[in-house]
Design a protein around this motif. Structure first.
Motif, short mmCIF file in Angstrom:
data_model
loop_
_atom_site.label_atom_id
_atom_site.label_comp_id
_atom_site.label_asym_id
_atom_site.label_seq_id
_atom_site.Cartn_x
_atom_site.Cartn_y
_atom_site.Cartn_z
N VAL A 390 0.75 -1.33 -0.43
CA VAL A 390 -0.11 -0.53 -0.07
C VAL A 390 0.91 1.29 -0.35
N PHE A 429 -5.45 -1.65 -3.83
CA PHE A 429 -5.99 -1.32 -2.11
C PHE A 429 -6.34 -1.19 -0.38
N THR A 505 4.59 7.94 5.22
CA THR A 505 3.72 7.42 7.25
C THR A 505 2.43 7.24 7.51
N GLY A 506 1.33 7.17 6.56
CA GLY A 506 0.25 7.08 6.71
C GLY A 506 -0.87 8.63 6.79
N PHE A 507 -0.35 9.11 7.26
CA PHE A 507 -1.18 10.33 7.84
C PHE A 507 -1.63 10.70 6.81
N ARG A 509 -4.12 8.69 5.73
CA ARG A 509 -5.08 7.34 4.76
C ARG A 509 -5.94 6.85 5.39
N TYR A 511 -8.40 4.19 4.39
CA TYR A 511 -9.41 2.57 3.51
C TYR A 511 -10.84 2.97 3.06
N LEU B 13 -1.54 9.06 12.10
CA LEU B 13 -0.96 8.38 11.03
C LEU B 13 -1.96 6.72 10.85
N ARG B 14 -2.46 6.28 9.88
CA ARG B 14 -3.32 5.35 9.68
C ARG B 14 -2.10 4.13 9.68
N THR B 15 -2.15 3.13 10.26
CA THR B 15 -1.54 1.88 9.83
C THR B 15 -2.19 1.45 8.39
N SER B 16 -0.92 0.56 7.49
CA SER B 16 -0.72 0.04 6.41
C SER B 16 -1.65 -1.63 6.97
N ARG B 17 -1.55 -2.24 7.80
CA ARG B 17 -2.42 -3.57 8.31
C ARG B 17 -3.28 -3.21 9.05
N PRO B 18 -4.39 -2.72 8.45
CA PRO B 18 -6.05 -2.85 9.05
C PRO B 18 -6.39 -3.95 9.93
N GLY B 43 -4.66 -2.10 2.36
CA GLY B 43 -3.79 -1.83 2.76
C GLY B 43 -3.15 -2.97 2.01
#
Lengths: 523, 90
Positions: A390, A429, A505-507, A509, A511, B13-18, B43
């Motif tokens: 991702v 993703f 960093t996932g700032f 982000r 889903y 900061l959101r995890t890449s592995r929810p 993700g």
């Protein structure tokens, strides 16, 4: 599709899974493969760099020749019927996005010229002088005002034109660095182009990612504002470090003395344009209201005469010129060179004639690249080889959107072209529509205003060409060569940097499972 | 969600592995299929979706999560129904 049966947990079934494929064959085929369809654009970019950067010739006419030569040479690489190639150029040139940009330039050009001839620049100089805003702060304040104005009217191109006509000469006179000032104007345009709900790029980003515009604007605020705060600080620091030009003290004094507060009355037509745009009026209607009010104010307050706004300069042997000479918009001229139509409306649009042709041709060449498959080769390769997780997928989205927008002059056209690919990578993703739209539009807005061939830079540079004729103290050498501004478009570079950091960093982000976009939720 | 909340969403900061709770239903895009089951990535989290055939590739489907392992960020789910198309579908 493979049909290997169900997979139980614990196995690694990667090899058994294959993705969907909706590849359509290219319509124009080239000797040397699909990549050759990028030749006309690539040739033009090399030409533009050589002409504007290496040889410092900022001549739009020369760029037109560059893209024409590129298109002609490109034709010889076409396999089969050349007619398809020619038709594809037409297909590109007749896209509404290209025409929208031209309309915005022309309307904004007339509007800005009316304000300029109505003493708005003098009013700004008077205000800056009275408020004690010096050369150091002027670029930073210009950035903020350009950002507010663009967010109101939604067209960054229009704002670039208006602010180069109005704030650029005021700032240069006050001793601000011209390159920095131009960078600040472009940065403000990027801010608004990115954030305004009425901006065409905002709309395209939302529509191509199945998201609602309100949600897209709200969710992108965090990226835009982080970049803008740093950019603002950057303009203050750079403003104190970079010197302005030497304007002769006498010319400065004369202009300052002749600067009157009354010119500031033109803040009202500017607010009218913003108000109409925010109220959902078409940009043509919104700026037209501004034009009407500006003309009325110029006449009512005696800031400009009817003849200053439009003047027909007729030759003495014209049959009906003599009897009608008493008209305030008609002058009989002796010299054949002086025959023509002049005035604010004319000089407002005249800077954009060559530019309009150039942009249409570039969009035509971009269509060749899309229909020829070079675009698809690049994107499919990045999808298969780079988007492996991702984080890499988001970095790939940032990089490809930035690259395509750097190449295609009109950023809305680039965005329309790349939108489906951003959606494809992001959906794989399960990134939600807001995140995808924000990544897409961040790069679209930023890259549309940085390079010498970017629409925003061309528009601002076009408007700048008129200035030496307007002010005695301003000569051609004070104008900015487009290549010089590249490092100083702080908002553009910072916006790209913010998205690179956000991907790493996932700032910000989100889903699809975190929050669905409202458009999707409604369906 | 109020307008104000919309501006505040995502400042993290959101995890890449929810992770997903067993029993939860999620609407997600299927990336690949082997014919009888599909695979979706949220993700870097992977869900194997039983019953998601080739016709569900790049479609948004409702999935009921049946197993989930947080340490490997992977799990399984059951296909419920197709709920949406890709935004780039013709």
């Amino acid at each position: 599709m493979s049909g290997n049966g169900a997979t139980s947990p614990g196995e690694d079934p990667s090899d058994q899974f294959i993705g969907g494929d909706n590849d359509e064959g290219p319509r124009v085929e080239f000797y040397g493969g699909r990549g050759m369809s990028a030749f006309p654009i690539a040739f033009f970019i090399v030409w533009a760099i050589v002409q504007t950067a290496l040889w410092r010739i900022g001549d739009t006419g020369g760029l037109i020749v560059g893209i024409l030569v590129g298109l002609i040479i490109g034709m010889f690489f076409v396999r089969g019927n050349w007619k398809t190639y020619a038709n594809t150029i037409f297909e590109g040139m007749t896209q509404p996005v290209a025409v929208t940009a031209i309309v915005a330039w022309i309307w904004a050009g007339m509007f800005a010229q009316l304000l300029q001839d109505g003493g708005f620049v003098g009013g700004l100089v008077w205000l800056a002088d009275a408020a004690g805003v010096g050369a150091t702060l002027f670029p930073a304040i210009t950035f903020v005002l350009a950002a507010v104005f663009t967010t109101g009217i939604g067209t960054g191109y229009g704002s670039s034109v208006a602010f180069v006509g109005l704030f650029f000469p005021a700032g240069v006179l006050l001793g601000a660095n011209p390159v920095l000032l131009f960078g600040a104007i472009l940065s403000g345009a990027i801010f608004g182009d990115n954030l305004a709900p009425v901006s065409d790029t905002t709309i395209v980003s939302a529509v191509t990612q199945d998201a609602d515009i309100g949600g897209v604007v709200a969710s992108r605020f965090k990226y835009v504002i982080v970049a803008a705060v740093v950019a603002f600080a950057g303009y203050i620091v750079a403003g104190s470090a970079m010197d302005g030009l030497e304007i002769s003290g006498e010319a400065q004094t004369v202009f300052l003395e002749s600067s009157e507060a009354i010119g500031l009355v033109h803040v009202i037509p500017m607010l009218a344009v913003i108000g109409a745009a925010v109220a959902g009026r078409h940009i043509v209607e919104a700026i037209s209201w501004g034009i009407v009010i500006a003309i009325a104010f110029n006449l009512i307050f005696g800031l400009a005469s009817l003849g200053d706004i439009v003047m027909f300069n007729a030759p003495s042997d014209a049959p009906f010129a003599g009897p009608m000479e008493s008209l305030p918009v008609l002058t009989i001229v002796d010299s054949a060179d002086a025959v023509g139509v002049t005035g604010s409306l004319m000089s407002g649009v005249s800077g954009f004639f060559e530019l309009s042709i150039l942009v249409l041709l570039i969009i035509g060449a971009a269509q060749i690249m899309i229909r020829g498959g070079a675009f698809e080769v690049l994107l499919n390769w990045s999808l298969e080889n780079l988007a492996t997780n991702v984080r890499n997928a988001e970095l790939t989205m940032v990089a490809t959107a930035a690259l395509i927008n750097s190449i295609i002059t009109i950023n809305t056209a680039a965005e329309v072209a790349i939108g489906p690919y951003i959606s494809k990578i992001g959906e794989r993703f399960n990134l939600n529509g807001y995140r995808r739209a924000n990544i897409l539009d961040g790069q679209t807005a930023a890259m549309g205003y940085i390079f010498p061939w970017s629409g925003g830079v061309l528009a601002g540079y076009g408007a700048m060409q008129n200035l030496p004729g307007e002010y005695e103290w301003l000569d051609q050498s004070m104008l900015v060569t487009p290549i010089d501004v590249v490092p100083f478009v702080f908002q553009g570079w910072l916006l790209v940097a913010v998205f690179v950091i956000a991907a790493l960093t996932g700032f910000g982000r989100e889903y699809i499972t975190d929050r669905e976009t409202e458009e999707v939720a409604r369906v | 969600m109020s307008v104000f909340d919309k501006y505040l969403t995502g400042w993290r900061l959101r995890t890449s592995r929810p992770s997903f709770e067993v029993g939860r239903e999620v609407d997600i895009f299927i990336a690949e299929s082997n014919g009888t089951s599909g695979r979706a990535y949220i993700g870097d989290t992977e869900l194997v979706v039983e019953g998601a055939g080739p016709e569900t590739i790049e479609k948004q489907v409702r999935v009921r999560v049946t197993e989930f392992d947080e340490t490997t960020a992977s799990g399984r789910g059951e296909f419920v129904e197709v709920v949406g198309e890709s935004s780039y579908a013709e």
